[in-house]
Design an enzyme around this catalytic site. Sequence first.
Site, PDB file in Angstrom:
ATOM      1  N   ASP A  54       0.783  -1.258   0.000  1.00 17.79           N
ATOM      2  CA  ASP A  54       0.000   0.000   0.000  1.00 17.79           C
ATOM      3  C   ASP A  54       0.815   1.308   0.000  1.00 17.79           C
ATOM      4  O   ASP A  54       1.786   1.419   0.743  1.00 17.79           O
ATOM      5  CB  ASP A  54      -0.855   0.104   1.262  1.00 17.79           C
ATOM      6  CG  ASP A  54      -1.535  -1.168   1.653  1.00 17.79           C
ATOM      7  OD1 ASP A  54      -1.513  -2.132   0.891  1.00 17.79           O
ATOM      8  OD2 ASP A  54      -2.100  -1.198   2.768  1.00 17.79           O
ATOM      9  N   GLU A 236     -10.330  -2.325   4.680  1.00 20.05           N
ATOM     10  CA  GLU A 236      -8.981  -1.809   4.918  1.00 20.05           C
ATOM     11  C   GLU A 236      -8.826  -0.433   4.274  1.00 20.05           C
ATOM     12  O   GLU A 236      -9.616  -0.040   3.413  1.00 20.05           O
ATOM     13  CB  GLU A 236      -7.933  -2.747   4.283  1.00 20.05           C
ATOM     14  CG  GLU A 236      -7.982  -4.177   4.783  1.00 20.05           C
ATOM     15  CD  GLU A 236      -6.891  -5.071   4.196  1.00 20.05           C
ATOM     16  OE1 GLU A 236      -6.284  -5.819   4.962  1.00 20.05           O
ATOM     17  OE2 GLU A 236      -6.660  -5.035   2.971  1.00 20.05           O
TER      18      GLU A 236
HETATM   19  C1  FRU Z   1      -3.787  -3.625   2.867  1.00 17.41           C
HETATM   20  C2  FRU Z   1      -3.123  -4.020   4.173  1.00 17.41           C
HETATM   21  C3  FRU Z   1      -3.468  -3.024   5.260  1.00 17.41           C
HETATM   22  C4  FRU Z   1      -2.341  -3.195   6.226  1.00 17.41           C
HETATM   23  C5  FRU Z   1      -1.184  -3.438   5.301  1.00 17.41           C
HETATM   24  C6  FRU Z   1      -0.148  -4.362   5.843  1.00 17.41           C
HETATM   25  O1  FRU Z   1      -3.148  -4.105   1.746  1.00 17.41           O
HETATM   26  O2  FRU Z   1      -3.511  -5.321   4.532  1.00 17.41           O
HETATM   27  O3  FRU Z   1      -4.742  -3.220   5.824  1.00 17.41           O
HETATM   28  O4  FRU Z   1      -2.148  -2.073   7.036  1.00 17.41           O
HETATM   29  O5  FRU Z   1      -1.712  -3.980   4.111  1.00 17.41           O
HETATM   30  O6  FRU Z   1       0.973  -4.419   5.022  1.00 17.41           O
END
Ligand code: FRU
Length: 527
Positions: A54, A236
């Site tokens: 992300d 998320e």
């Molecule tokens: C989304 C996610 C988020 C988390 C991160 C962990 O892709 O699962 O919810 O903070 O990636 O790398």
Amino acid sequence: MTRIHRISILFTLLFAAVFGSCVSNRKAEVSNLKDPEPHRPRYHFTPDSMWMNDPNGLVYFEGEYHLFYQYHPHSTVWGPMHWGHAISTDLLHWEHQPVALYPDSLGWIFSGSAVADHHNTSGLGKDGTTPLIAVYTYHNSDLEKQGSLKYQYQGLAYSLDKGRSWTKYAGNPVLDNPGMKDFRDPKVVWHEPTQKWIMTLAVGDHIRFYTSPNLLNWTFASEFGKEIGAHGGVWECPDLFELDVENKPTEKKWVLLVSINPGGPNGGSATQYFTGSFDGTSFVPETTETRWVDHGKDNYAGVSFAGIPDQDGRRIVVGWMSNWQYATKVPTTRWRSAMTIPRTFHLVDHDGTGTLYSRPVAELENLREPEITIEPITLTPNDQHSQSETIIPETAEIHLVFDFSTDSAATSFGLIIGNDQSQQLVAGYDREAGAFYIDRNQAGDGSFSADFKGKHSAPYQAGGEKTISMRIFLDVASLEFFAQDGAVVLTDIFFPDTPVHKLRFFSSNGTVRLVSAKVYPLKATIK
Ligand code: FRU
């Protein structure tokens, strides 16, 4: 000349010939070697090496765009998360920076956001310096292993040197876990009418809003979403912002983005959005319909930049160009995954409801090389491939306008981008299905995951329209397809064995006129 002399000259000549041919052979061999990074994009952001997911902490501050990202500096697959960092002054060229946030005794550093605390509400600024504040999730894997529900909570770090170095706040966590699994990805914004900071947090199957006067103490305000939207997976990476309604000049609406994994329209991860109102406490949606930001398979966890100056006024967003179904398996070796091109969000009113449009940022036009002109052409069914082939580079922006009004028999039309191995990616509009699509079934390697190959569609009914416009960004191993001025977006990655460089057009079952076609080769932004 003695006999010995003659023999030695002969030997020398022979040696030179053999050695010379060896050298040139070696040269030929070297230039034939496969590119060690054949799928590295040329104008999309990628980490120099290792794993990325992300985008985090997107913020514009004092002339610089900061892109932080979920980063594992020691592996090409996901693991203990850090925040990687890059800076750009034009959204196109990014300078890699040292890792901004490392895991510590409270946990790994998961996703979150960053803001400039101009009024020093946090008190963390010193001597008039505005602090940059990052609010992120701590993920405590020890607590998770012990079976506790409280293994994710929110932490804060600040920078007094324009994001170059970061100090973790001594009072962390700033928001502890009340006993809820999946409690993460805070997106913080300043809410002018209530003079408060708002934190939008993803909590399992819903969103929670918290408010704060100072970014350090947070109070629960409301929750949203348990009974609305898609629920095929965990919620998320939310985002919350207000947008002008483009075709109703006095109206503004709030937009709430919620990424979900799995449960996307094509399987795996995707981002849904809600439009409605927000009063500083609660979000009220204006429709119960489930809607998606992008109907391709590879645009996830996209969030927008904080701090864009009012005179600019854009809502600029970047997403992660992959999908959790196969992100750790894609066939790249030195690094994994890229971000989407930066895009802007727009709201367009359709029968009283706001629809989210995405468009490439205008800065991308600075990458254009002189246009390759393609003459308008009438595409007749089944003989189209040979009549319209154009050689293009593997980094290109393609603009097409099709007039499909003259022959109602034409069912689908669009473009095919291929290589010398007959691998090809197809993008088009299917009138019968009422949908835009990208088909990557024949586009190259898909062996690494049963979930990779496929055709991905975005519903779109061409009501009274006579023409369809397509704007496409190709970058070696990705295609971003914006149709009808951004009303529909599809983003897909693909892995051809050799570069794609042939563009042709097609129409099925009837005649379609390609009234305008332009290709701009795009300059690379990475060295
Ligand atoms: C989304 C996610 C988020 C988390 C991160 C962990 O892709 O699962 O919810 O903070 O990636 O790398």
